[in-house]
Scaffold this active site. Structure first.
Site, short mmCIF file in Angstrom:
data_model
loop_
_atom_site.label_atom_id
_atom_site.label_comp_id
_atom_site.label_asym_id
_atom_site.label_seq_id
_atom_site.Cartn_x
_atom_site.Cartn_y
_atom_site.Cartn_z
N ASP A 91 -48.04 -10.17 21.17
CA ASP A 91 -48.23 -9.00 20.30
C ASP A 91 -49.57 -8.28 20.48
O ASP A 91 -49.70 -7.12 20.06
CB ASP A 91 -48.10 -9.42 18.82
CG ASP A 91 -46.74 -10.03 18.51
OD1 ASP A 91 -45.78 -9.73 19.25
OD2 ASP A 91 -46.64 -10.80 17.54
N ALA A 147 -40.44 6.87 28.06
CA ALA A 147 -39.52 7.09 26.92
C ALA A 147 -39.79 8.47 26.32
O ALA A 147 -40.91 8.97 26.33
CB ALA A 147 -39.76 6.01 25.86
O1 F6P Z 1 -45.47 -13.21 17.70
C1 F6P Z 1 -44.65 -13.13 18.81
C2 F6P Z 1 -43.26 -12.69 18.42
O2 F6P Z 1 -42.46 -12.65 19.59
C3 F6P Z 1 -43.18 -11.37 17.67
O3 F6P Z 1 -43.26 -10.26 18.51
C4 F6P Z 1 -41.86 -11.52 16.98
O4 F6P Z 1 -41.83 -10.76 15.79
C5 F6P Z 1 -41.79 -12.99 16.65
O5 F6P Z 1 -42.68 -13.63 17.54
C6 F6P Z 1 -40.42 -13.59 16.80
O6 F6P Z 1 -40.48 -14.91 16.40
P1 F6P Z 1 -39.33 -15.98 16.62
O7 F6P Z 1 -39.34 -16.36 18.06
O8 F6P Z 1 -39.68 -17.09 15.73
O9 F6P Z 1 -38.04 -15.30 16.27
#
Ligand code: F6P
Length: 319
Positions: free
Chosen positions: A128, A187
């Site tokens: 992120d 995009a």
């Molecule tokens: O923090 C990394 C991330 O991939 C975010 O972008 C996303 O919101 C979240 O983790 C998803 O988490 P999980 O793999 O627990 O669904």
């Protein structure tokens, strides 16, 4: 410093393995033994540990994910859980910990250090890129490249059918993956949580679409509207157009890390071991203007509403 433990925590990120490799290489050179703690803080609580050496990690530089597995531990959020983790830590005979993860992992690290006087260095690992104290987190560069390539592929088919696609990318409540991957993929529109989404402005853009062209609208998962909601509203407004959605999801988290992420994570690993060996604790590694450096872990808040002005200017001109 004779024996250190490494754990990966939170969402996995491409480059975590390169970082583990770097820590093992550097530690071995300095005569420090390295141990991997499995499944993040849960593995620390349960005392699940493996011995790591150069030959075990030599070729993981190119592997996505994390060989140590990862978890978001609810047990570690309780004092009892952390106490159990400390008991295991002592049993393992460790002199310090290196924790690779995001803001949640850092918060756990800081509390654990303060409560039990454990030496800890954090390394920012999350796709992120939402942490203060570093321009880049491990995994972000790979994730934006992966998202960009997937959007490029989508363009081929969208263009062949003159379709409109709403594409959701990850990023939690930060829009950095969306803005960079969207701009790089050309995009037509990008929506991120840091900027209020104006539905009518989206409609205006769709209305201007040439009938022989496709349109790709990238939406960050943290935006106030979901891709599905936006597509539904757009379909109601433009019933004659073919409007579809695509959620890129966890595809963005996998894959071999880019050269940038491999090198960044190797530099972070080097600094982390050197710092622990010098007796430092309570810091996280970061990179600012190309220089790796340490920042106090308690200062590393998650950043929101932080999009660099040049990216906003690009949005204005290219979308
Ligand atoms: O923090 C990394 C991330 O991939 C975010 O972008 C996303 O919101 C979240 O983790 C998803 O988490 P999980 O793999 O627990 O669904």
């Amino acid at each position: 410093m004779h024996k250190i433990g490494i754990l990966t925590s939170g969402g996995d990120a491409p480059g975590m393995n390169s970082c583990i490799r770097s820590i093992v290489f550097v530690a071995e050179k300095m005569g420090i033994s390295c141990f991997g703690i499995m499944r993040g803080y849960d593995g620390l609580i349960d005392g699940e540990i493996i011995s790591l050496n150069k030959s075990a990690v030599n070729h993981i530089i190119a592997q996505g994910g994390t060989i140590l597995k990862t978890a978001r531990s609810s047990r570690f959020m309780t004092y009892e859980g952390r106490q159990q983790a400390y008991e295991s830590y002592k049993k393992m005979g460790l002199d310090g910990l290196i924790i690779i993860g995001g803001d949640g992992s850092y918060k756990g690290a800081k509390i654990f250090q303060d409560e039990f006087k454990v030496s800890i260095i954090g390394i920012p690992g999350t796709i992120d890129n939402d942490l203060f104290g570093t321009d880049y987190t491990i995994g972000y560069d790979t994730a934006i490249n992966t998202a960009m390539k997937l959007i490029d592929q989508l363009r081929d088919t969208a263009q062949s059918h003159n379709r409109v696609f709403f594409v959701e990318v990850m990023g939690n409540d930060a829009g950095l993956i969306a803005i960079r991957s969207g701009l790089a993929a050309g995009a037509e529109d990008i929506h991120i949580p840091e900027i209020k989404t104006d539905i009518n402005a989206i409609f205006d853009k769709i209305a201007c679409k040439n009938k022989d062209e496709s349109m790709i609208i990238v939406v960050s998962e943290g935006d106030e509207y979901s891709t599905v909601e936006l597509a539904k509203l757009a379909k109601e407004k433009f019933p004659a157009l073919e409007i579809k959605t695509l959620i890129l999801g966890h595809l963005q988290r996998g894959g071999s890390p880019t050269a940038f992420d491999r090198l960044l994570s190797s530099r972070f690993g080097l600094l982390a071991v050197q710092s622990l060996a010098k007796g430092k604790s309570g810091f996280a590694t970061g990179i600012i203007n190309g220089q790796v450096q340490l920042i106090e872990i308690e200062k590393v808040e998650k950043h929101l509403n932080y999009i660099k002005p040049h990216l906003l200017e690009m949005l204005d001109y290219f979308c």
